[in-house]
Design a protein around this motif. Sequence first.
Motif, PDB file in Angstrom:
ATOM      1  N   ASP A   1       1.041  -1.393  -0.191  1.00  0.00           N
ATOM      2  CA  ASP A   1       0.500  -0.013  -0.555  1.00  0.00           C
ATOM      3  C   ASP A   1       0.303   1.549  -0.118  1.00  0.00           C
ATOM      4  OD1 ASP A   1       0.797   0.341   3.073  1.00  0.00           O
ATOM      5  OD2 ASP A   1      -0.770  -0.729   3.075  1.00  0.00           O
ATOM      6  N   GLU A   2       0.117   2.545   0.091  1.00  0.00           N
ATOM      7  CA  GLU A   2       0.891   3.698  -0.092  1.00  0.00           C
ATOM      8  C   GLU A   2       2.190   3.623   1.286  1.00  0.00           C
ATOM      9  OE1 GLU A   2      -2.686   4.171   2.174  1.00  0.00           O
ATOM     10  OE2 GLU A   2      -2.498   3.628   0.063  1.00  0.00           O
ATOM     11  N   ASN A   3       2.221   3.189   2.043  1.00  0.00           N
ATOM     12  CA  ASN A   3       2.631   2.587   2.873  1.00  0.00           C
ATOM     13  C   ASN A   3       3.631   2.389   2.829  1.00  0.00           C
ATOM     14  OD1 ASN A   3       1.182   4.904   4.717  1.00  0.00           O
ATOM     15  ND2 ASN A   3       0.410   3.362   5.000  1.00  0.00           N
ATOM     16  N   GLY A   4       4.167   1.089   1.645  1.00  0.00           N
ATOM     17  CA  GLY A   4       4.640  -0.032   1.776  1.00  0.00           C
ATOM     18  C   GLY A   4       4.678  -1.124   2.666  1.00  0.00           C
ATOM     19  N   VAL A   5       3.483  -1.224   2.774  1.00  0.00           N
ATOM     20  CA  VAL A   5       2.932  -2.184   3.873  1.00  0.00           C
ATOM     21  C   VAL A   5       2.617  -3.357   2.373  1.00  0.00           C
ATOM     22  CG1 VAL A   5       1.579  -3.299   5.435  1.00  0.00           C
ATOM     23  CG2 VAL A   5       2.805  -0.884   5.548  1.00  0.00           C
ATOM     24  N   LEU A   6       2.502  -4.771   3.056  1.00  0.00           N
ATOM     25  CA  LEU A   6       1.965  -5.555   2.528  1.00  0.00           C
ATOM     26  C   LEU A   6       0.532  -5.874   2.527  1.00  0.00           C
ATOM     27  CD1 LEU A   6       4.454  -8.014   1.349  1.00  0.00           C
ATOM     28  CD2 LEU A   6       3.576  -6.938  -0.250  1.00  0.00           C
ATOM     29  N   PRO A   7      -0.861  -6.429   2.229  1.00  0.00           N
ATOM     30  CA  PRO A   7      -1.357  -7.632   2.578  1.00  0.00           C
ATOM     31  C   PRO A   7      -1.464  -8.507   3.048  1.00  0.00           C
ATOM     32  CG  PRO A   7      -1.832  -7.586   0.153  1.00  0.00           C
ATOM     33  CD  PRO A   7      -0.437  -6.630   0.458  1.00  0.00           C
ATOM     34  N   ALA A   8      -1.861  -8.359   4.400  1.00  0.00           N
ATOM     35  CA  ALA A   8      -2.597  -9.781   5.087  1.00  0.00           C
ATOM     36  C   ALA A   8      -1.857 -10.980   3.907  1.00  0.00           C
ATOM     37  CB  ALA A   8      -3.521  -9.932   6.064  1.00  0.00           C
TER      38      ALA A   8
END
Length: 419
Positions: free
Chosen positions: A240-247
Motif C-alpha cells: 500500500d501507500e505506506n509500503g505495507v503488504l496485504p495480510a
Amino acid sequence: MKFGGTSMGDLERIRRAARIVAAEAAAGKQVAVVVSAMAGKTNELVAWTDGAGRPSPKLAGQGIESTDDEYDIVVASGEQVTAGLLALTLRNMGLNARSWMGWQIPILTDDAHGRARIEDVPGEVLGAAMDKGEIAVVPGFQGVSRAGRITTLGRGGSDTSAVAVAAALGCACDIYTDVDGVYTTDPRIESKARRLEKISYEEMLEMASLGAKVLQTRSVELAMAKRVPLRVLSSFIEPDENGVLPAKSGTLICDEEEIVEKRIVSGVTMSRDEARITLLGLSDRVEAPADVFTRLAEANVNVDMIVQSQSRSEGAVNLTFTTGRRDAQRAAELMRAAQPQLGFEELRVDEDVAKVSVVGVGMRSHAGVAQTMFRALADKGVKFQAISTSEIKISVLIDAAYAELAVRALHAAYGLEDV
C-alpha cells in the motif's frame, strides 16, 4: 522469498517483485531472495545448446568430455541475469542488496549435470551478509559440483533452491508465483475449484507428483525432510501507500498436525504426461516381471502403475505399466531390444491416456473413498484401465478424452467446491 519465471518476466515485473521484497525488509525482516530466469528464457537457452550439438561418439571415445557440463553453463545463465537485475533494482530503491551465484554460497550438488541433486548448503556466508542488513539475491536452478563445475537441478529447480536456502538459514519460505495458492483442482478445468488455506507436506508431495504444477516435487520432498514451512502466494500484489503488504493468504504447506480439520480428500489432479506400455504374451516365468523392470530401472525409466493379467496364450501373461510420455519411446526400444530374452509376443504403446487422482490425508481413517471415486466415474461412463494407490491417494488411468470430465465429476463427488 522465491519468485518464479512469470514474476521475473520483464523489467516491470522485476520492479514489482522488488517492491514486495522491500516491504518485507521494511517490516524488519532479514531477507534472502531466490529467482528463476525470465519466462521462456530457459527454453531459448536449451534450444541454443541443442543447436550447438553434442560431440560425436568418435570424439567422445577420444576422451572429449560430455557436453552436459557445458549445457549447464549455458542454461544457468538465465537466473544469473534476473538475480543481477533484481539486485540492481533494489539498490536503485536505496536498499543494500547483492547477488550471490550458486558457487559463491556455495550450493553444493552431485555431478549429475542437468539433473543434479543438492547435497549441502552451508548457511554461514549468506547468514553473515544478512546479519549486516544485506538482501541476498540468489539465482535458483544452479549449484556447483565438488569438482567446481556449475550444475543445474532440472526443470522447476528454483523451487528446490529456495527450500534449500531456507533450510540452511533456518527460516520459512514464501513461493511467489502466478497463482494465489494451491487449489482443490485446476481452476481452468473446474471453475468451482477452491483455494486451500493449508495442505500437508504429504498431500502436496502427492499432488505435485501427480500433475499439479504449483511446486516441483523435489522441493516439497526437501521441505518435508527439513520441516521448512512453505507458503504459495501470488506475486501480482502491491504494497500500500505506506509500503505495507496485504495480510498473507495463499496456501501454507505444513505438518499434518498443524491442520485442525482434516479433509477426506483435499484435491483432484490430472496428468496428460502419461503413456501405457503393454507386453502381450509375456512368458509366465516367475522372474519375467523382474527382468522387465530391472532393465527399465537400469535405464532410469520411472514406472508408475503396473497391471498383470492372464493372456489368451497358454503359459503367458499380459504385463501393462505406465511411464512418463517422454520416457515411453526409450522404454519401448528397451523392450524391443530385449524381446528374445524376455519372451513376449507383441508390444503396444498408447500415449492417448491420462492419469486422474484424488489425494487426501483423511483417506487413512475413512472408508468408502474408492467407492465414491468409482461410482462417480461410472455415472459419467468413464472406464479405467489401471489403478495405483498409496495411503493418501488413488490414481486411475483413463482415456485422455475423458480426463477433464473425470476431474469435474470427482471434484463434485467429494464436495470440494464447498472447501
